[in-house]
Design a protein around this motif. Structure first.
Motif, PDB file in Angstrom:
ATOM      1  N   GLY A 113      45.027  42.064  42.321  1.00 33.05           N
ATOM      2  CA  GLY A 113      44.665  40.655  42.390  1.00 33.05           C
ATOM      3  C   GLY A 113      44.966  40.109  43.769  1.00 33.05           C
ATOM      4  O   GLY A 113      45.626  40.771  44.581  1.00 33.05           O
ATOM      5  N   THR A 114      44.471  38.921  44.049  1.00 34.58           N
ATOM      6  CA  THR A 114      44.875  38.230  45.271  1.00 34.58           C
ATOM      7  C   THR A 114      45.921  37.184  44.910  1.00 34.58           C
ATOM      8  O   THR A 114      46.074  36.811  43.748  1.00 34.58           O
ATOM      9  CB  THR A 114      43.685  37.560  45.974  1.00 34.58           C
ATOM     10  N   HIS A 141      35.745  44.612  48.479  1.00 35.93           N
ATOM     11  CA  HIS A 141      34.780  45.146  47.520  1.00 35.93           C
ATOM     12  C   HIS A 141      34.669  46.663  47.609  1.00 35.93           C
ATOM     13  O   HIS A 141      34.314  47.330  46.627  1.00 35.93           O
ATOM     14  CB  HIS A 141      33.412  44.499  47.735  1.00 35.93           C
ATOM     15  N   ALA A 142      34.971  47.241  48.749  1.00 31.86           N
ATOM     16  CA  ALA A 142      34.876  48.692  48.922  1.00 31.86           C
ATOM     17  C   ALA A 142      36.043  49.442  48.296  1.00 31.86           C
ATOM     18  O   ALA A 142      36.018  50.676  48.216  1.00 31.86           O
ATOM     19  CB  ALA A 142      34.791  49.034  50.417  1.00 31.86           C
ATOM     20  N   LEU A 143      37.059  48.729  47.828  1.00 39.90           N
ATOM     21  CA  LEU A 143      38.199  49.403  47.201  1.00 39.90           C
ATOM     22  C   LEU A 143      37.800  49.974  45.842  1.00 39.90           C
ATOM     23  O   LEU A 143      37.098  49.319  45.072  1.00 39.90           O
ATOM     24  CB  LEU A 143      39.352  48.415  46.995  1.00 39.90           C
ATOM     25  N   PRO A 144      38.291  51.165  45.504  1.00 38.30           N
ATOM     26  CA  PRO A 144      37.970  51.777  44.207  1.00 38.30           C
ATOM     27  C   PRO A 144      38.891  51.291  43.089  1.00 38.30           C
ATOM     28  O   PRO A 144      39.454  52.077  42.318  1.00 38.30           O
ATOM     29  CB  PRO A 144      38.174  53.265  44.492  1.00 38.30           C
ATOM     30  N   VAL A 145      39.073  49.979  42.993  1.00 43.34           N
ATOM     31  CA  VAL A 145      39.923  49.384  41.959  1.00 43.34           C
ATOM     32  C   VAL A 145      39.229  48.134  41.430  1.00 43.34           C
ATOM     33  O   VAL A 145      38.308  47.603  42.047  1.00 43.34           O
ATOM     34  CB  VAL A 145      41.318  49.001  42.506  1.00 43.34           C
ATOM     35  N   TYR A 146      39.687  47.662  40.275  1.00 40.49           N
ATOM     36  CA  TYR A 146      39.212  46.378  39.778  1.00 40.49           C
ATOM     37  C   TYR A 146      39.844  45.270  40.622  1.00 40.49           C
ATOM     38  O   TYR A 146      40.997  45.378  41.056  1.00 40.49           O
ATOM     39  CB  TYR A 146      39.601  46.185  38.314  1.00 40.49           C
ATOM     40  N   LEU A 147      39.095  44.183  40.831  1.00 38.54           N
ATOM     41  CA  LEU A 147      39.576  43.066  41.639  1.00 38.54           C
ATOM     42  C   LEU A 147      39.601  41.786  40.822  1.00 38.54           C
ATOM     43  O   LEU A 147      38.644  41.464  40.111  1.00 38.54           O
ATOM     44  CB  LEU A 147      38.670  42.857  42.857  1.00 38.54           C
ATOM     45  N   SER A 148      40.702  41.056  40.948  1.00 42.09           N
ATOM     46  CA  SER A 148      40.823  39.747  40.314  1.00 42.09           C
ATOM     47  C   SER A 148      41.179  38.726  41.386  1.00 42.09           C
ATOM     48  O   SER A 148      42.096  38.949  42.182  1.00 42.09           O
ATOM     49  CB  SER A 148      41.906  39.759  39.228  1.00 42.09           C
ATOM     50  N   ALA A 149      40.442  37.631  41.418  1.00 41.66           N
ATOM     51  CA  ALA A 149      40.600  36.640  42.480  1.00 41.66           C
ATOM     52  C   ALA A 149      41.388  35.432  42.005  1.00 41.66           C
ATOM     53  O   ALA A 149      41.077  34.843  40.968  1.00 41.66           O
ATOM     54  CB  ALA A 149      39.229  36.184  42.973  1.00 41.66           C
ATOM     55  N   ASP A 198      31.553  38.537  43.225  1.00 42.62           N
ATOM     56  CA  ASP A 198      31.412  39.933  42.819  1.00 42.62           C
ATOM     57  C   ASP A 198      32.775  40.555  42.523  1.00 42.62           C
ATOM     58  O   ASP A 198      33.156  41.584  43.103  1.00 42.62           O
ATOM     59  CB  ASP A 198      30.672  40.730  43.898  1.00 42.62           C
ATOM     60  N   VAL A 199      33.526  39.916  41.614  1.00 47.71           N
ATOM     61  CA  VAL A 199      34.843  40.396  41.211  1.00 47.71           C
ATOM     62  C   VAL A 199      34.849  40.663  39.714  1.00 47.71           C
ATOM     63  O   VAL A 199      33.939  40.261  38.982  1.00 47.71           O
ATOM     64  CB  VAL A 199      35.950  39.383  41.567  1.00 47.71           C
ATOM     65  N   ASP A 200      35.891  41.330  39.253  1.00 44.37           N
ATOM     66  CA  ASP A 200      36.017  41.644  37.832  1.00 44.37           C
ATOM     67  C   ASP A 200      36.727  40.540  37.057  1.00 44.37           C
ATOM     68  O   ASP A 200      36.549  40.422  35.844  1.00 44.37           O
ATOM     69  CB  ASP A 200      36.789  42.951  37.666  1.00 44.37           C
TER      70      ASP A 200
END
Length: 259
Positions: free
Chosen positions: A36-37, A67-75, A96-98
């Motif tokens: 997450g951020t 976005h290029a990271l191979p993980v789920y992203l939460s903002a 474009d986040v999860d």
């Protein structure tokens, strides 16, 4: 496996919160499935106080790079940076986040729960696949900080379409047990000294966020390095330059492939 699925595994989801590409890369390299951020860390990195809506541009730019990271992203999008639900929904649709984390306070005070609820509904209508973590700031700001009041807010956000409820500041075991028993969604808490992940699991917690703690510890560690050199103390160990550089090279390669 989806980002949603991570909230229903045997163990609570530990979500580390990054403030720049380097910290996100380090969390991914450590094996975390999702990152997450942190609005505090992002704000601090550009010299802005937290919770004043100043992190929008920096957060959007950071997420575009991550976005290029191979993980789920939460903002962490604070309160959505707008009072207009449609504008908040449009912002989320463009990230474009999860997942997103959206709070029910502004300027250090709670707001009427109908406002964040309307933003949540708009987000889910526009981006139904985005996992919405609705933050209830009652305990954080010591306003309406009773279990009943928090549960009422949580249920309003659940009815609006939220997928998870974040209750920073909740740490008392009895309180956590009451919250997780009464809230009809996974409950997210902020890491606090004392309870282990196993303890929190037993209390019904499904997600634990590190918040700004890694950023603040990193700043302290940076000062420690400088003062160690200054005072003749042993140098602390660290990830090598070569390994850190390789992470950046690999990340740049993945980002180029996605273009």
């Amino acid at each position: 496996m989806t980002f949603r699925d991570l909230h229903f595994e045997d163990e609570p989801l530990l979500l580390p919160n990054a403030w720049d590409v380097g910290s996100a890369l380090a969390f991914a390299a450590a094996g975390f499935a999702a990152v997450g951020t942190t609005s505090f860390g992002v704000n601090a990195s550009i010299g802005r106080p937290d919770a004043e809506g100043g992190s929008r541009e920096a957060t959007v730019a950071l997420l575009a790079r991550l976005h290029a990271l191979p993980v789920y992203l939460s903002a962490d999008i604070e309160d959505g940076y707008s009072d207009d639900p449609a504008a908040v929904a449009a912002l989320v649709a463009g990230l474009d986040v999860d997942g997103v984390n959206i709070e029910d306070s502004a300027g250090g005070r709670l707001v009427d729960p109908t406002f964040p609820a309307s933003k949540i509904t708009a987000i889910k209508k526009t981006s139904p696949e985005v996992f919405v973590n609705a933050r209830v700031d009652s305990f954080w700001f010591h306003e309406d900080d009773t279990v009943d009041a928090v549960v009422d807010r949580a249920k309003a956000y659940a009815d609006a379409g939220a997928d998870c409820i974040f209750v920073p500041g909740a740490a008392d075991p009895k309180t956590l047990e009451q919250l997780t028993a009464s809230i009809p969604l996974p409950v997210n808490v902020l890491v606090v000294p004392g309870p282990s992940l196993a303890d929190l699991k037993d209390l019904g917690v499904r997600r634990v966020s590190t918040g700004s703690l890694p950023y603040r510890v990193a700043i302290d560690a940076a000062v420690h390095v400088a003062t160690a050199v200054q005072n003749g103390r042993p140098m602390p160990t660290a990830t090598s330059y070569a390994e850190s550089q390789q992470r950046l090279l690999d990340f740049a390669h993945r980002a180029a492939e996605e273009r």
